[in-house]
Design an enzyme around this catalytic site. Structure first.
Site, short mmCIF file in Angstrom:
data_model
loop_
_atom_site.label_atom_id
_atom_site.label_comp_id
_atom_site.label_asym_id
_atom_site.label_seq_id
_atom_site.Cartn_x
_atom_site.Cartn_y
_atom_site.Cartn_z
N SER A 99 -25.41 -23.89 -5.34
CA SER A 99 -26.26 -22.87 -4.72
C SER A 99 -26.22 -21.57 -5.52
O SER A 99 -26.55 -21.56 -6.69
CB SER A 99 -25.84 -22.68 -3.26
OG SER A 99 -26.76 -21.88 -2.56
N ASP A 243 -32.30 -18.72 -6.37
CA ASP A 243 -31.00 -19.17 -6.86
C ASP A 243 -31.18 -20.57 -7.43
O ASP A 243 -32.31 -21.02 -7.67
CB ASP A 243 -29.96 -19.13 -5.74
CG ASP A 243 -30.30 -20.07 -4.59
OD1 ASP A 243 -31.48 -20.48 -4.47
OD2 ASP A 243 -29.41 -20.40 -3.79
N ASP A 247 -33.12 -22.32 -2.19
CA ASP A 247 -33.16 -22.03 -0.75
C ASP A 247 -33.12 -20.53 -0.50
O ASP A 247 -33.34 -20.07 0.61
CB ASP A 247 -32.04 -22.75 0.01
CG ASP A 247 -30.64 -22.29 -0.38
OD1 ASP A 247 -30.49 -21.57 -1.38
OD2 ASP A 247 -29.67 -22.68 0.31
#
Length: 472
Positions: A99, A243, A247
């Site tokens: 992430s 990122d 998300d």
């Protein structure tokens, strides 16, 4: 498992160290413990970290040993993976992504039904990983059942059904810069913007020759100098940044300002409530404890209800599911975590979606004909400040308990949800003390009506927290 972070927000660690191929293979195999029925389908995707290739091999090996039928989406943003998983009614999933964490990190998001694994399910995985020996399974003849899929076209086609697509494309003359940071969003968001009729410049799209990311992965101001300068000098209408798994979303205004993460979600909330279908009689906006007070004031303006959850997408998904079970056809349920900028809109996608947020912001700009700075200026104004303190995992619970006692002794009315502490005055200011779900740190987040007050509240809480730690 050492310093591995093992939470519902993901299993994360430094690739090749805490998060190695042997461990990842065991985790993937152990996921089979949670799926006892005949439907053995599972979907797998990854972001663009180079370590993801090796971890993907380990994931597929472990899933094959557990007799899963594997749908491999390869490099794929998390929102796209979640969309196609639910569309195909696949119960199990693994997204290989670190992430917003630094590039040497990677992780696994373990998915069951429409959500990530809960604490008890993660405990089952952890115990199984610690006890299982895969050698005996590898001696058996295993048939690999793997299908390569490309879910992006179907994702985009469905997304367009939730926009005023024809009018948007006809009127659109926006100039847009997209900085995907060489993450998985590069396969989707530039294409989305072009298909919406934008004039698009894509920057930082590829890894450097030595597989180094072109900028810091987390889409925050200090990592977005290229995007800020490109938007400002090139006289673009807006800039977007993701990122590594898309998300999250950051927005740069036409004046070069990098807006706080809550702003994009606030604009989407305000636009949707202002243009709500007349059939809708009740609206629930679900967000977390750390999200801005802006959402409360927008909801009050339109008669909507705000429901706040603990921090973590898992909790928002659970709350939305519970609301949907008892909702009528005249109820609208949506929301998101302000701290990431991604919107959660269950009629389209039951997950945090930075790509869908891009589409909605473009729709807002085109249909209103306003500059992003003008729209932001009409929102309620709050300022935030953040501090972090590194902490050993085994100190978190006693620290939170002592910190709550200290705050109450100071006369604060403290709300505790799980291990989060929050205090302040409704619609005026708040301070949140939050042990991170993804890093070994405690975050102190404050928000107030002036920057000075937000900083003072945050730094005062940090000093008290440091004092409590020093006494432990």
């Amino acid at each position: 498992m050492g310093d591995l972070i093992f939470t519902f927000s993901g299993i994360r660690g430094i690739s090749g160290k805490e998060l190695n191929k042997e461990l990842v293979e065991k985790i993937a195999f152990s996921l089979g413990e949670l799926f006892k029925d005949d439907d053995r389908r599972v979907i797998v995707g990854r972001d663009t970290r180079i370590s993801g290739l090796h971890l993907e091999e380990a994931v597929i090996s472990g899933l094959s040993l557990a007799n899963f039928e594997i749908y491999n989406a390869a490099v794929c943003p998390t929102p796209v993976l979640m969309f196609i998983k639910n569309k195909l009614d696949i119960k199990a999933g693994i997204m290989i992504t670190g992430s917003h964490n630094p590039p040497e990190w990677n992780g696994l998001k373990l998915i069951k039904e429409e959500n990530y694994l809960n604490s008890s399910e993660l405990d089952i995985i952890r115990k199984r990983v610690n006890s299982v020996d895969l050698k005996s399974y590898k001696n058996k003849k295993i048939e690999n059942k793997i299908e390569i899929i490309n879910p992006i076209p179907e994702y985009l086609q469905s997304l367009y059904e939730h926009l005023n697509f024809k009018k948007l494309k006809k009127k659109n003359n926006l100039k847009v810069v997209i900085d995907t940071g060489a993450g998985a969003g590069k396969l989707v968001t530039p294409r989305l913007l072009r298909e919406l009729g934008c004039q698009v410049k894509s920057i930082n799209e590829d890894l450097f020759v030595n597989n180094v990311f072109p900028r810091g992965i987390e889409p925050i101001a200090e990592n977005l100098h290229d995007l800020i300068m490109e938007v400002w000098q090139g006289k673009y209408d807006i800039g977007f940044a993701h990122d590594c798994d898309a998300d999250r979303l950051a927005i740069i205004g036409e004046n070069g300002e990098c807006y706080p993460e809550d702003i994009g979600l606030a604009l989407i909330m305000d636009f949707m409530l202002q243009n709500i279908n007349t059939k809708v009689k009740e609206v629930f906006f679900v967000t977390n404890l750390a999200s801005s007070l802006i959402f409360d004031l927008i909801a009050e303006k339109y008669g909507a209800k705000v429901i706040r959850t603990p921090i973590g997408e898992y909790y928002l998904l659970n709350q939305m599911r519970d609301l949907r079970e008892n909702a009528s056809d005249s109820t609208l349920i949506f929301g998101g975590e302000g701290s990431c900028g991604g919107v959660m809109y269950p009629p389209f996608n039951s997950t945090r979606d930075g790509i869908f947020a891009v589409a909605k912001i473009v729709e807002i700009l085109v249909l209103t004909g306003e500059k992003i700075s003008a729209l932001v200026s009409e929102l309620p104004k709050f300022y935030s400040h953040r501090e972090i303190i590194k902490i050993d995992n085994n100190l978190i619970s006693p620290l939170i308990e002592r910190m709550k006692t200290e705050l109450e002794n100071e006369g604060e009315k403290v709300t505790q949800i799980n291990q989060d502490l929050k205090f302040g005055i409704e619609k005026e200011y708040f301070v949140l003390i939050h042990p991170s779900n993804t890093e070994l740190v405690i975050r102190i987040i404050s928000e107030a009506k002036t920057q000075a007050l937000a900083r003072i509240y945050c730094q005062t809480a940090r000093e008290l927290l440091s004092l409590v730690i020093s006494k432990m």
